[in-house]
Motif scaffolding. Structure first.
Motif, short mmCIF file in Angstrom:
data_model
loop_
_atom_site.label_atom_id
_atom_site.label_comp_id
_atom_site.label_asym_id
_atom_site.label_seq_id
_atom_site.Cartn_x
_atom_site.Cartn_y
_atom_site.Cartn_z
N PRO A 141 0.81 -1.22 0.00
CA PRO A 141 0.00 0.00 0.00
C PRO A 141 0.84 1.27 0.00
O PRO A 141 0.53 2.23 -0.71
CB PRO A 141 -0.83 -0.14 1.28
CG PRO A 141 -0.95 -1.61 1.49
CD PRO A 141 0.37 -2.17 1.04
N ASP A 142 1.93 1.30 0.79
CA ASP A 142 2.77 2.49 0.84
C ASP A 142 3.40 2.79 -0.52
O ASP A 142 3.46 3.95 -0.96
CB ASP A 142 3.88 2.32 1.89
CG ASP A 142 3.36 2.52 3.30
OD1 ASP A 142 2.25 3.08 3.45
OD2 ASP A 142 4.05 2.11 4.25
N ALA A 143 3.88 1.74 -1.20
CA ALA A 143 4.50 1.95 -2.51
C ALA A 143 3.49 2.47 -3.52
O ALA A 143 3.80 3.35 -4.33
CB ALA A 143 5.12 0.64 -3.00
N LEU A 144 2.28 1.95 -3.47
CA LEU A 144 1.25 2.41 -4.40
C LEU A 144 0.83 3.85 -4.10
O LEU A 144 0.61 4.64 -5.01
CB LEU A 144 0.04 1.48 -4.33
CG LEU A 144 0.27 0.05 -4.83
CD1 LEU A 144 -0.95 -0.82 -4.55
CD2 LEU A 144 0.59 0.04 -6.32
N ASP A 168 -8.01 4.09 6.77
CA ASP A 168 -7.24 4.96 7.67
C ASP A 168 -5.87 5.28 7.09
O ASP A 168 -5.41 6.43 7.15
CB ASP A 168 -7.10 4.32 9.04
CG ASP A 168 -8.41 4.28 9.82
OD1 ASP A 168 -9.35 4.99 9.41
OD2 ASP A 168 -8.49 3.54 10.82
N ALA A 169 -5.20 4.28 6.53
CA ALA A 169 -3.86 4.49 5.97
C ALA A 169 -3.91 5.46 4.79
O ALA A 169 -3.04 6.33 4.64
CB ALA A 169 -3.26 3.16 5.53
N ILE A 170 -4.92 5.32 3.95
CA ILE A 170 -5.05 6.21 2.78
C ILE A 170 -5.35 7.63 3.23
O ILE A 170 -4.74 8.60 2.74
CB ILE A 170 -6.15 5.68 1.84
CG1 ILE A 170 -5.74 4.33 1.24
CG2 ILE A 170 -6.43 6.69 0.72
CD1 ILE A 170 -6.84 3.63 0.48
N GLU A 171 -6.28 7.78 4.16
CA GLU A 171 -6.64 9.12 4.62
C GLU A 171 -5.48 9.77 5.38
O GLU A 171 -5.26 10.98 5.28
CB GLU A 171 -7.90 9.04 5.48
CG GLU A 171 -9.13 8.67 4.66
CD GLU A 171 -10.39 8.50 5.50
OE1 GLU A 171 -10.25 8.41 6.75
OE2 GLU A 171 -11.49 8.46 4.92
N ASN A 172 -4.72 8.98 6.13
CA ASN A 172 -3.56 9.52 6.84
C ASN A 172 -2.48 9.97 5.86
O ASN A 172 -1.78 10.96 6.09
CB ASN A 172 -2.99 8.49 7.81
CG ASN A 172 -3.89 8.25 9.01
OD1 ASN A 172 -4.72 9.10 9.34
ND2 ASN A 172 -3.73 7.11 9.66
N ALA A 173 -2.32 9.22 4.76
CA ALA A 173 -1.32 9.59 3.75
C ALA A 173 -1.67 10.93 3.13
O ALA A 173 -0.78 11.77 2.88
CB ALA A 173 -1.24 8.51 2.67
N GLN A 178 1.68 12.90 2.09
CA GLN A 178 2.27 11.84 1.26
C GLN A 178 1.59 11.80 -0.10
O GLN A 178 2.24 11.57 -1.12
CB GLN A 178 2.12 10.48 1.95
CG GLN A 178 2.73 9.32 1.16
CD GLN A 178 2.57 7.98 1.87
OE1 GLN A 178 2.12 7.91 3.02
NE2 GLN A 178 2.94 6.90 1.20
N ALA A 179 0.29 12.06 -0.11
CA ALA A 179 -0.44 12.15 -1.38
C ALA A 179 -0.34 13.58 -1.89
O ALA A 179 -0.54 14.53 -1.14
CB ALA A 179 -1.90 11.75 -1.19
N SER A 180 -0.03 13.73 -3.17
CA SER A 180 0.19 15.07 -3.73
C SER A 180 -1.05 15.65 -4.39
O SER A 180 -0.96 16.64 -5.10
CB SER A 180 1.33 15.00 -4.75
OG SER A 180 1.02 14.09 -5.78
N PRO A 182 -5.74 15.78 -4.08
CA PRO A 182 -6.92 15.45 -3.28
C PRO A 182 -7.34 14.00 -3.50
O PRO A 182 -7.30 13.49 -4.61
CB PRO A 182 -7.99 16.42 -3.79
CG PRO A 182 -7.24 17.51 -4.46
CD PRO A 182 -6.00 16.89 -5.01
N ALA A 183 -7.71 13.33 -2.41
CA ALA A 183 -8.09 11.92 -2.51
C ALA A 183 -9.27 11.64 -1.60
O ALA A 183 -9.48 12.32 -0.59
CB ALA A 183 -6.91 11.02 -2.15
N ALA A 184 -10.04 10.63 -1.96
CA ALA A 184 -11.18 10.20 -1.15
C ALA A 184 -11.31 8.69 -1.27
O ALA A 184 -10.95 8.11 -2.30
CB ALA A 184 -12.46 10.88 -1.62
N VAL A 185 -11.82 8.06 -0.22
CA VAL A 185 -12.05 6.62 -0.23
C VAL A 185 -13.56 6.38 -0.34
O VAL A 185 -14.33 6.82 0.51
CB VAL A 185 -11.50 5.94 1.04
CG1 VAL A 185 -11.72 4.43 0.97
CG2 VAL A 185 -10.02 6.26 1.21
N ALA A 186 -13.96 5.69 -1.40
CA ALA A 186 -15.38 5.44 -1.63
C ALA A 186 -15.88 4.33 -0.71
O ALA A 186 -15.13 3.41 -0.36
CB ALA A 186 -15.61 5.05 -3.08
#
Length: 247
Positions: A141-144, A168-173, A178-180, A182-186
């Motif tokens: 997940p971190d590499a992706l 949680d990991a995606i939203e924390n990134a 870490q994420a460059s 805007p992102a959201a988890v459906a």
């Protein structure tokens, strides 16, 4: 009616859908094995509830994976067996595309995630048209998260069973920078893949775009590792060898 089969993960299901791809009835379950004990009884129950025989179906659609080797084989083999016996068309659609289907947007990119074992994730990226952005990958997940494609104008939407379990990991990134972009988890539900399978299969059946029954195979993305024989097999073989020696 068309029959839809999904055994891509621990969550499995079957559904009947009409020619427009609308699900009229479904059965869902969670398996601790490979769906062998649930699949065909659920198909029989589903057909009986609509007073249908397998021969009266107009086609069968199946989720191809990626996913657990044995689970995928169960679903694809059942679908091929039904199609072969009755002579109707078969449609196979990869499960990452099914996960992404409901979340495609004109301006965003959808990143669909499925568990791949070994603490890794199988991922695919889709534009709003459903076209893939690049080759599917398996990675941590971190590499992706470090190498996600940035949407030109919009949000990167994470979806799928593995994204949901790693919310949680995606939203924390994203919160940590870490994420460059805007992102959201459906949100995710087991039924979503079946509904998408029904819609996409109906589109292909209308276009006469069925798969070749002889060549259709599960989509593994990474071939399974064949381990050593289980202890009970080793013991059984040892006893057989000993018996042969004595004889």
């Amino acid at each position: 009616m068309q029959l839809c089969i999904d055994t891509s993960s621990r969550y499995g299901g079957v559904a009947l859908s009409d020619t427009d791809g609308v699900v009229v009835e479904a059965r869902l379950w969670h398996s601790t094995a490979n769906h062998t004990t649930q699949l065909m009884p659920s198909v029989a129950e589903l057909l009986a509830s609509r007073k249908l025989s397998a021969a009266e179906l107009s086609g069968v659609a199946v989720a191809l994976g990626p996913g657990p080797f044995s689970a995928l084989r169960v679903g694809v083999s059942a679908a091929k067996g039904l199609a072969m016996a009755a002579g109707y068309p078969i449609i196979g659609i990869d499960t990452l595309a099914l996960e992404a289907r409901a979340h495609l947007t004109p301006d965003g990119i959808v990143s669909a995630w499925l568990d791949a074992g070994r603490n890794e994730v199988a991922a695919a990226w889709f534009r709003g048209s459903g076209e893939r952005v690049r080759e599917d990958e398996i990675g941590s997940p971190d590499a992706l998260l470090d190498d996600e494609p940035a949407p030109p104008d919009g949000v990167l939407i994470y979806c799928g069973e593995a994204a949901n379990s790693r919310r949680d990991a995606i939203e924390n990134a994203e919160a940590s920078g870490q994420a460059s972009h805007p992102a959201a988890v459906a949100p995710w539900t087991p039924a979503g893949r079946l509904w998408a399978l029904a819609e996409l299969a109906a589109e292909r059946l209308r276009d006469g775009d069925a798969d070749d029954l002889a060549t259709l195979q599960p989509y593994y993305l990474r071939m399974p590792t064949i381990g050593a024989p289980k202890r009970r097999d080793t013991v059984r073989q040892g006893r057989s060898a000993a018996a042969s020696t004595q004889n």
